[in-house]
Design a protein around this motif. Sequence first.
Motif, PDB file in Angstrom:
ATOM      1  N   ASP A 196      14.105  92.778  16.050  1.00  0.00           N
ATOM      2  CA  ASP A 196      13.805  93.209  14.685  1.00  0.00           C
ATOM      3  C   ASP A 196      14.125  94.682  14.446  1.00  0.00           C
ATOM      4  O   ASP A 196      13.294  95.441  13.953  1.00  0.00           O
ATOM      5  N   PHE A 197      15.337  95.084  14.766  1.00  0.00           N
ATOM      6  CA  PHE A 197      15.735  96.467  14.510  1.00  0.00           C
ATOM      7  C   PHE A 197      15.880  96.742  13.014  1.00  0.00           C
ATOM      8  O   PHE A 197      15.847  97.889  12.587  1.00  0.00           O
ATOM      9  N   GLY A 198      16.023  95.668  12.215  1.00  0.00           N
ATOM     10  CA  GLY A 198      16.106  95.869  10.779  1.00  0.00           C
ATOM     11  C   GLY A 198      14.836  96.475  10.214  1.00  0.00           C
ATOM     12  O   GLY A 198      14.869  97.207   9.221  1.00  0.00           O
ATOM     13  N   SER A 199      13.690  96.162  10.852  1.00  0.00           N
ATOM     14  CA  SER A 199      12.424  96.753  10.418  1.00  0.00           C
ATOM     15  C   SER A 199      12.153  98.080  11.107  1.00  0.00           C
ATOM     16  O   SER A 199      11.645  99.019  10.490  1.00  0.00           O
ATOM     17  N   LYS A 200      12.516  98.143  12.395  1.00  0.00           N
ATOM     18  CA  LYS A 200      12.252  99.370  13.156  1.00  0.00           C
ATOM     19  C   LYS A 200      13.133 100.521  12.687  1.00  0.00           C
ATOM     20  O   LYS A 200      12.661 101.617  12.402  1.00  0.00           O
ATOM     21  N   PHE A 201      14.436 100.267  12.634  1.00  0.00           N
ATOM     22  CA  PHE A 201      15.378 101.339  12.317  1.00  0.00           C
ATOM     23  C   PHE A 201      16.421 100.863  11.304  1.00  0.00           C
ATOM     24  O   PHE A 201      17.592 100.681  11.640  1.00  0.00           O
ATOM     25  N   PRO A 202      16.029 100.637  10.066  1.00  0.00           N
ATOM     26  CA  PRO A 202      17.034 100.255   9.060  1.00  0.00           C
ATOM     27  C   PRO A 202      18.009 101.402   8.823  1.00  0.00           C
ATOM     28  O   PRO A 202      17.643 102.574   8.968  1.00  0.00           O
ATOM     29  N   PHE A 203      19.229 101.057   8.466  1.00  0.00           N
ATOM     30  CA  PHE A 203      20.236 102.082   8.196  1.00  0.00           C
ATOM     31  C   PHE A 203      20.072 102.510   6.747  1.00  0.00           C
ATOM     32  O   PHE A 203      20.500 101.821   5.820  1.00  0.00           O
ATOM     33  N   LEU A 204      19.421 103.642   6.548  1.00  0.00           N
ATOM     34  CA  LEU A 204      19.111 104.122   5.198  1.00  0.00           C
ATOM     35  C   LEU A 204      19.648 105.532   5.014  1.00  0.00           C
ATOM     36  O   LEU A 204      19.004 106.507   5.400  1.00  0.00           O
ATOM     37  N   PHE A 205      20.803 105.649   4.438  1.00  0.00           N
ATOM     38  CA  PHE A 205      21.346 106.971   4.155  1.00  0.00           C
ATOM     39  C   PHE A 205      20.844 107.395   2.773  1.00  0.00           C
ATOM     40  O   PHE A 205      21.484 107.171   1.755  1.00  0.00           O
ATOM     41  N   LEU A 206      19.652 107.927   2.764  1.00  0.00           N
ATOM     42  CA  LEU A 206      19.014 108.366   1.522  1.00  0.00           C
ATOM     43  C   LEU A 206      18.578 109.817   1.690  1.00  0.00           C
ATOM     44  O   LEU A 206      17.387 110.112   1.810  1.00  0.00           O
ATOM     45  N   PRO A 207      19.498 110.733   1.738  1.00  0.00           N
ATOM     46  CA  PRO A 207      19.153 112.128   2.042  1.00  0.00           C
ATOM     47  C   PRO A 207      18.290 112.771   0.959  1.00  0.00           C
ATOM     48  O   PRO A 207      18.411 112.470  -0.230  1.00  0.00           O
ATOM     49  N   LEU A 208      17.400 113.637   1.398  1.00  0.00           N
ATOM     50  CA  LEU A 208      16.561 114.398   0.480  1.00  0.00           C
ATOM     51  C   LEU A 208      17.411 115.389  -0.306  1.00  0.00           C
ATOM     52  O   LEU A 208      18.477 115.812   0.137  1.00  0.00           O
TER      53      LEU A 208
END
Length: 318
Positions: free
Chosen positions: A144-156
């Motif tokens: 379940d890496f989708g929950s642990k470490f999703p790929f989210l490029f959402l920079p502040l």
Amino acid sequence: MNNNHSNEGHLYDRWSITHYSKFLDAVEEIAPEVRSYLLTLLPLYIDAVKVLALNGNPLDDIVQIIAGSHDDEIKEIKALILREKLECWAEKYRLDSNRLFILFALHFLREVYEYDYQKDQETMIICTRLSDGVTYEEHEIISDFGSKFPFLFLPLPLTEVLEKLNIKGRKDPRYRDIISNAESYESPLTDEKKNMLAWHPTEDTWTEFNNLLNQMFENYKRAYRQRTEEYLEKHGYKADKLKREAIHYRWIAEYQILGKSYSEIANFYTEHANEDSKCDGYNSDTVYRAVKDTASLIGLTLRPDKGGRPSKVKKGRK
């Protein structure tokens, strides 16, 4: 030997699956008799499964009973005979040093029975491949890496980055500390907070913003990979380097199952190499190293080599 496989009958990750699957695909191509032998055991497999099922054993348990139980624990004679024949199959093709191959063989027969035999008993066209029998049990740590470490490029936004570091601008060396950290990009996107990095044309040209975006994305990919790999290694897992050369799986199949020597394999593939290949030829030492390395990835003990090791043979050029 690779720590991600076990002679107890389980695989615990997808990396090992890749090695086993590629090896069995190569085996099926160069030595189809390995698969044909197993298919002759299908009637015995069906009989053994039916008997064990009558005793209340679920199908998944039946496979494990046949593959992993001691002889005196297998009460049904047909199941014991099937296991003995599978052991003979593994010994005949020099796969007996890793008991996983017996488990894969049982899963292969199960796939044939469920997807080929039961659907079309008249023509009995067998579409199931040997590699379809490769199964694994995913460990909780690496699932379940989708929950642990999703790929989210959402920079502040840049202003928040600067505030966190208490610096004035991007040229400050400390700026790189945060943009090289994966968590810096994973700001939650909710109805209450949509505070993301955005292009403000009044502050930056598109070229300036695009360069910043490209830099941050490359940093995030690198940081994301590093964080995941560090997590794996912390829990005792290390992804094996996936072999890119499909030819190595063919070499080990030809060596281990067909009984060819390293020198015979080297000579054959040198003579039949494509003219546009970057390789000038193969020698027995090259084949030996590749076969030995691949064997460690699939838990096989190699048979002794009876052939010699010639010097490097070059391809003929037209």
